[in-house]
Scaffold this motif. Structure first.
Motif, PDB file in Angstrom:
ATOM      1  N   ALA A   1      -2.596   4.127   5.922  1.00 17.60           N
ATOM      2  CA  ALA A   1      -3.649   4.200   4.912  1.00 17.60           C
ATOM      3  C   ALA A   1      -3.064   4.599   3.563  1.00 17.60           C
ATOM      4  N   LEU A   2      -2.195   5.607   3.587  1.00 17.41           N
ATOM      5  CA  LEU A   2      -1.571   6.073   2.346  1.00 17.41           C
ATOM      6  C   LEU A   2      -0.769   4.956   1.686  1.00 17.41           C
ATOM      7  N   GLU A   3      -0.005   4.236   2.480  1.00 17.35           N
ATOM      8  CA  GLU A   3       0.795   3.132   1.950  1.00 17.35           C
ATOM      9  C   GLU A   3      -0.096   2.060   1.323  1.00 17.35           C
ATOM     10  N   THR A   4      -1.223   1.763   1.978  1.00 24.94           N
ATOM     11  CA  THR A   4      -2.114   0.723   1.465  1.00 24.94           C
ATOM     12  C   THR A   4      -2.759   1.151   0.156  1.00 24.94           C
ATOM     13  N   TYR A   5      -3.237   2.386   0.102  1.00 24.09           N
ATOM     14  CA  TYR A   5      -3.836   2.862  -1.154  1.00 24.09           C
ATOM     15  C   TYR A   5      -2.805   2.880  -2.275  1.00 24.09           C
ATOM     16  N   SER A   6      -1.579   3.259  -1.951  1.00 25.44           N
ATOM     17  CA  SER A   6      -0.526   3.266  -2.979  1.00 25.44           C
ATOM     18  C   SER A   6      -0.203   1.855  -3.447  1.00 25.44           C
ATOM     19  N   ASP A   7      -0.235   0.893  -2.527  1.00 29.13           N
ATOM     20  CA  ASP A   7      -0.028  -0.503  -2.912  1.00 29.13           C
ATOM     21  C   ASP A   7      -1.091  -0.957  -3.907  1.00 29.13           C
ATOM     22  N   ILE A   8      -2.343  -0.597  -3.630  1.00 31.95           N
ATOM     23  CA  ILE A   8      -3.433  -0.958  -4.539  1.00 31.95           C
ATOM     24  C   ILE A   8      -3.216  -0.325  -5.900  1.00 31.95           C
ATOM     25  N   LEU A   9      -2.853   0.951  -5.900  1.00 32.97           N
ATOM     26  CA  LEU A   9      -2.731   1.674  -7.166  1.00 32.97           C
ATOM     27  C   LEU A   9      -1.534   1.208  -7.987  1.00 32.97           C
ATOM     28  N   ARG A  10      -0.518   0.665  -7.338  1.00 31.94           N
ATOM     29  CA  ARG A  10       0.583   0.079  -8.111  1.00 31.94           C
ATOM     30  C   ARG A  10       0.111  -1.150  -8.881  1.00 31.94           C
ATOM     31  N   LYS A  11      -0.833  -1.894  -8.281  1.00 29.16           N
ATOM     32  CA  LYS A  11      -1.376  -3.078  -8.944  1.00 29.16           C
ATOM     33  C   LYS A  11      -2.544  -2.722  -9.865  1.00 29.16           C
ATOM     34  N   GLU A  12      -3.332  -1.730  -9.457  1.00 36.63           N
ATOM     35  CA  GLU A  12      -4.538  -1.347 -10.200  1.00 36.63           C
ATOM     36  C   GLU A  12      -4.578   0.172 -10.338  1.00 36.63           C
ATOM     37  N   PRO A  13      -3.876   0.726 -11.316  1.00 34.74           N
ATOM     38  CA  PRO A  13      -3.802   2.186 -11.448  1.00 34.74           C
ATOM     39  C   PRO A  13      -5.161   2.867 -11.618  1.00 34.74           C
ATOM     40  N   GLY A  14      -6.148   2.124 -12.079  1.00 36.68           N
ATOM     41  CA  GLY A  14      -7.464   2.713 -12.289  1.00 36.68           C
ATOM     42  C   GLY A  14      -8.452   2.448 -11.167  1.00 36.68           C
ATOM     43  N   ASN A  15      -7.976   2.007 -10.011  1.00 27.28           N
ATOM     44  CA  ASN A  15      -8.891   1.715  -8.897  1.00 27.28           C
ATOM     45  C   ASN A  15      -9.392   3.029  -8.319  1.00 27.28           C
ATOM     46  N   LEU A  16     -10.647   3.364  -8.595  1.00 25.82           N
ATOM     47  CA  LEU A  16     -11.185   4.665  -8.200  1.00 25.82           C
ATOM     48  C   LEU A  16     -11.298   4.821  -6.690  1.00 25.82           C
ATOM     49  N   ALA A  17     -11.645   3.749  -6.004  1.00 31.66           N
ATOM     50  CA  ALA A  17     -11.775   3.853  -4.554  1.00 31.66           C
ATOM     51  C   ALA A  17     -10.432   4.215  -3.918  1.00 31.66           C
ATOM     52  N   ALA A  18      -9.375   3.526  -4.337  1.00 31.02           N
ATOM     53  CA  ALA A  18      -8.049   3.811  -3.788  1.00 31.02           C
ATOM     54  C   ALA A  18      -7.590   5.217  -4.152  1.00 31.02           C
ATOM     55  N   LEU A  19      -7.873   5.637  -5.365  1.00 32.62           N
ATOM     56  CA  LEU A  19      -7.445   6.961  -5.819  1.00 32.62           C
ATOM     57  C   LEU A  19      -8.171   8.059  -5.060  1.00 32.62           C
ATOM     58  N   TYR A  20      -9.474   7.884  -4.895  1.00 29.55           N
ATOM     59  CA  TYR A  20     -10.271   8.895  -4.183  1.00 29.55           C
ATOM     60  C   TYR A  20      -9.807   9.033  -2.740  1.00 29.55           C
ATOM     61  N   TYR A  21      -9.636   7.910  -2.064  1.00 30.81           N
ATOM     62  CA  TYR A  21      -9.281   7.979  -0.656  1.00 30.81           C
ATOM     63  C   TYR A  21      -7.804   8.303  -0.436  1.00 30.81           C
ATOM     64  N   ARG A  22      -6.950   8.014  -1.407  1.00 27.74           N
ATOM     65  CA  ARG A  22      -5.576   8.488  -1.265  1.00 27.74           C
ATOM     66  C   ARG A  22      -5.545  10.008  -1.349  1.00 27.74           C
ATOM     67  N   ALA A  23      -6.389  10.568  -2.211  1.00 28.96           N
ATOM     68  CA  ALA A  23      -6.491  12.023  -2.268  1.00 28.96           C
ATOM     69  C   ALA A  23      -6.950  12.580  -0.920  1.00 28.96           C
TER      70      ALA A  23
END
Length: 218
Positions: free
Chosen positions: A57-79
């Motif tokens: 899960a962490l790897e997937t959220y980080s992948d999203i955030l590398r492409k979309e640094p402002g993706n709130l869903a990925a940021l919230y759930y990575r936290a």
């Protein structure tokens, strides 16, 4: 607002572990066969969470955030996932980044406060609860959360105030009333505690469940 994908796992909570694994296999295949889609990645990570596959899960959220640094869903759930993995400093960093974009988001503010408590920063957590209350004065759970922390810190008078606020917002919540009774006993306000316990008995709470507190009120 957060992506609707945040609700995806909640819509399918009745699935068995094998069904989750089947869903994950389907999502992985879709990801391989299609162009990048944050929705698919978020759905995959949601299944990883259901299966407690925190690293994936962490790897997937980080992948999203590398492409979309402002993706709130990925940021919230990575936290959230960082917290589950006890990587509290990283969780705090993600919550703060999230709140820098969406400062009035209640769940993120509460998540930050909870994680600060985990790192022993109780005064900082108290500040976060207070800010959440300023932003969401109708949130009973925020008053209750602050009351719990204040009680741990032996700030009994302010904790009692917060339990009263939480109860005023959710009068039917028996847990809040029970917590208030327990605090009143700590404060040696036994008559007031008896009144709370009496109300719980009138609401149908079993006497056996209250016996220890009733004994302490004698």
């Amino acid at each position: 607002m957060l992506s609707a994908s945040l609700l995806w796992s909640a819509d399918t909570i009745a699935q068995t572990p094998q069904q989750w694994r089947d869903s994950l296999a389907t999502l992985n295949k879709q990801i391989e066969q299609t162009a990048y889609s944050s929705d698919l990645y978020l759905r995959k990570a949601a299944v990883n969470i259901e299966l407690q596959q925190w690293e994936y899960a962490l790897e997937t959220y980080s992948d999203i955030l590398r492409k979309e640094p402002g993706n709130l869903a990925a940021l919230y759930y990575r936290a959230f996932v960082n917290g589950k993995m006890r990587r509290y400093d990283l969780a705090i960093d993600d919550y703060r980044k999230f709140l820098g974009i969406s400062p009035s988001h209640l769940e993120a503010r509460l998540g930050l406060a909870y994680t600060l408590i985990k790192t022993g920063k109780r005064n900082d957590a108290l500040d976060q609860y207070s800010l959440a209350i300023e932003q969401h004065p109708d949130s009973a759970v925020t008053y209750a959360s602050r009351a719990c922390l204040e009680e741990e810190m032996k700030h009994y008078e302010t904790a009692l105030y917060d339990w009263d606020k939480a109860i005023a917002l959710q009068p039917a919540n028996n847990d809040y009333l029970l917590s208030k009774a327990s605090l009143l006993i700590k404060m040696e306000k036994k008559e007031d505690a008896r009144k709370c316990l009496g109300e719980l008995l009138r609401r149908g709470v079993a006497r056996a469940d209250l016996e220890e507190l009733l004994r302490l009120c004698r």
